[in-house]
Write an enzyme that holds these catalytic residues in place. Sequence first.
Site, mmCIF file in Angstrom:
data_model
loop_
_atom_site.group_PDB
_atom_site.id
_atom_site.type_symbol
_atom_site.label_atom_id
_atom_site.label_comp_id
_atom_site.label_asym_id
_atom_site.label_seq_id
_atom_site.Cartn_x
_atom_site.Cartn_y
_atom_site.Cartn_z
ATOM 1 N N CYS A 69 0.816 -1.229 0.000
ATOM 2 C CA CYS A 69 0.000 0.000 0.000
ATOM 3 C C CYS A 69 0.842 1.269 0.000
ATOM 4 O O CYS A 69 0.375 2.326 -0.398
ATOM 5 C CB CYS A 69 -0.938 -0.003 1.204
ATOM 6 N N HIS A 127 -3.980 6.968 1.379
ATOM 7 C CA HIS A 127 -4.188 5.649 0.778
ATOM 8 C C HIS A 127 -5.586 5.183 1.149
ATOM 9 O O HIS A 127 -6.011 5.292 2.304
ATOM 10 C CB HIS A 127 -3.127 4.676 1.300
ATOM 11 N N ASN A 169 -10.073 -0.886 -2.072
ATOM 12 C CA ASN A 169 -8.656 -0.652 -1.787
ATOM 13 C C ASN A 169 -7.835 -1.233 -2.936
ATOM 14 O O ASN A 169 -7.806 -2.442 -3.129
ATOM 15 C CB ASN A 169 -8.319 -1.341 -0.448
HETATM 16 O O1 UT7 Z 1 -4.493 -1.340 2.844
HETATM 17 C C1 UT7 Z 1 -3.661 -1.919 3.794
HETATM 18 C C2 UT7 Z 1 -4.070 -1.586 5.146
HETATM 19 N N1 UT7 Z 1 -5.325 -2.227 5.440
HETATM 20 C C3 UT7 Z 1 -6.090 -1.700 6.354
HETATM 21 O O2 UT7 Z 1 -5.755 -0.679 6.897
HETATM 22 C C4 UT7 Z 1 -7.338 -2.453 6.755
HETATM 23 C C5 UT7 Z 1 -7.534 -2.376 8.239
HETATM 24 N N2 UT7 Z 1 -8.625 -3.133 8.750
HETATM 25 C C6 UT7 Z 1 -9.919 -2.960 8.403
HETATM 26 O O3 UT7 Z 1 -10.223 -2.189 7.533
HETATM 27 C C7 UT7 Z 1 -10.988 -3.680 9.183
HETATM 28 O O4 UT7 Z 1 -10.398 -4.354 10.283
HETATM 29 C C8 UT7 Z 1 -11.817 -4.700 8.345
HETATM 30 C C9 UT7 Z 1 -12.693 -3.934 7.367
HETATM 31 C C10 UT7 Z 1 -10.886 -5.614 7.587
HETATM 32 C C11 UT7 Z 1 -12.713 -5.527 9.235
HETATM 33 O O5 UT7 Z 1 -13.548 -4.685 9.993
HETATM 34 P P1 UT7 Z 1 -13.697 -4.904 11.583
HETATM 35 O O6 UT7 Z 1 -14.631 -3.889 12.021
HETATM 36 O O7 UT7 Z 1 -12.299 -4.890 12.148
HETATM 37 O O8 UT7 Z 1 -14.362 -6.331 11.669
HETATM 38 P P2 UT7 Z 1 -13.807 -7.680 12.326
HETATM 39 O O9 UT7 Z 1 -12.701 -8.253 11.521
HETATM 40 O O10 UT7 Z 1 -13.568 -7.435 13.780
HETATM 41 O O11 UT7 Z 1 -15.079 -8.613 12.195
HETATM 42 C C12 UT7 Z 1 -16.294 -8.351 12.900
HETATM 43 C C13 UT7 Z 1 -17.291 -9.418 12.546
HETATM 44 C C14 UT7 Z 1 -16.754 -10.848 12.704
HETATM 45 O O12 UT7 Z 1 -17.820 -11.647 13.154
HETATM 46 P P3 UT7 Z 1 -17.956 -12.027 14.715
HETATM 47 O O13 UT7 Z 1 -16.693 -12.745 15.056
HETATM 48 O O14 UT7 Z 1 -18.099 -10.723 15.428
HETATM 49 O O15 UT7 Z 1 -19.174 -12.877 14.727
HETATM 50 C C15 UT7 Z 1 -16.381 -11.235 11.301
HETATM 51 O O16 UT7 Z 1 -16.444 -12.635 11.103
HETATM 52 O O17 UT7 Z 1 -17.663 -9.310 11.168
HETATM 53 C C16 UT7 Z 1 -17.479 -10.563 10.500
HETATM 54 N N3 UT7 Z 1 -17.072 -10.275 9.118
HETATM 55 C C17 UT7 Z 1 -17.963 -10.065 8.138
HETATM 56 N N4 UT7 Z 1 -19.312 -10.081 8.114
HETATM 57 C C18 UT7 Z 1 -19.917 -9.821 6.938
HETATM 58 C C19 UT7 Z 1 -15.823 -10.135 8.621
HETATM 59 N N5 UT7 Z 1 -15.892 -9.854 7.310
HETATM 60 C C20 UT7 Z 1 -17.203 -9.805 6.986
HETATM 61 C C21 UT7 Z 1 -17.890 -9.545 5.782
HETATM 62 N N6 UT7 Z 1 -19.247 -9.569 5.807
HETATM 63 N N7 UT7 Z 1 -17.256 -9.256 4.627
#
Ligand code: UT7
Length: 335
Positions: free
Chosen positions: A115, A262, A292
């Site tokens: 990135c 980014h 992204n």
């Molecule tokens: O470009 C390089 C740098 N990248 C970044 O900076 C990305 C940084 N991270 C993020 O943007 C976020 O952490 C994500 C968008 C990847 C994820 O968002 P989050 O709010 O951190 O969600 P999470 O990973 O904590 O997941 C929350 C819940 C989980 O379910 P439980 O365990 O709470 O039941 C996941 O399984 O959401 C679930 N989940 C989804 N649900 C529906 C994860 N992905 C999805 C999805 N659709 N696509």
Amino acid sequence: MYTSRIAGMGKFVPENVVTNDDLSKVMDTNDAWIQERTGIQERRHIKKGDGNSTATMGVKAAEIALERAKISKDDIDMIVFATLSPDYYFPGCGVQVQEMMGIHTCPALDVRNQCSGFIYGLSVADQFIKTGMYKNVLVIGSENHSGGLDFSTRGRGVTVIFGDGAGAAVLTRSENEGQGILSTHLHSEGKHALELSLKGPSTMHWVPQLIEENPQEDIPYYPYMNGQFVFKNAVRRFSEVIMEGLQKNNLEVGDIDMLVPHQANLRISQFIQKKFQLTDDKVYNNIQKYGNTTAASIPIALCEAWEEGKVKEGDTVVLAAFGSGFTWGSAIIKW
Ligand code: UT7
């Protein structure tokens, strides 16, 4: 004393639009979750047979950038190509661009900083121009993510985020001190390398070994991201590296005319905007349309901001990125 300035920018994204609803047909996800957590509404994916690849998309963006810069391909002294998704394991996309565009036998350098790749590339180009070694350097960021993502529910935490596309800038020598790229700031912290990574296939993880060692539910030839950990580090490093750039140039947050972060997650951009108390017109986001696009995200966003008249001569423009490595960086530009 030379400086470098961006003489022209171009962008290219594949025609094929993939909405959140499209993804919810193949995995357990939904539009509301994706929009709320990331801000993304749709992204572009290469379609089999549409002729697009990381290198060809880079070429299309570069041709537009050259035309706008009014610089002939014959005057390009060097190509810098940033990507994490090259067409081939080796050689890199830089040499493909040199051949596809019919550029003479110039140096072609591939940058592997994910990135932050475009900012690293810009910095390399800037140093070559500042020292007087080169006059015009073509810097490209391009990604084909869609070919390597896990479209089952297992991959949903990563797959919904990424999109394909390319952006390019032509950097040229300027003798106007105080114009162009004022400074660039680069960092890395390898101890977190595997928190956002694609382990294989690689020399340590060839395919037969990957299959033998890993159960079906844990396949390491798809990208892995520890989302919340990456998020926390991103907001911290974005803030630090923007401040570092401003301080180096005796500027204050109030001097920023346009911040182009980014496009990792709209919530990260909004966090930075709030922290620096920047108004909406001073932060450019287009992750809603493209997702992204990693090394392509900054040049696509900067190009689009310029096309929309939101980046004008004399503006102080700040670019900032964070990603896999971890690597991060910023560039302070007087447009
Ligand atoms: O470009 C390089 C740098 N990248 C970044 O900076 C990305 C940084 N991270 C993020 O943007 C976020 O952490 C994500 C968008 C990847 C994820 O968002 P989050 O709010 O951190 O969600 P999470 O990973 O904590 O997941 C929350 C819940 C989980 O379910 P439980 O365990 O709470 O039941 C996941 O399984 O959401 C679930 N989940 C989804 N649900 C529906 C994860 N992905 C999805 C999805 N659709 N696509």
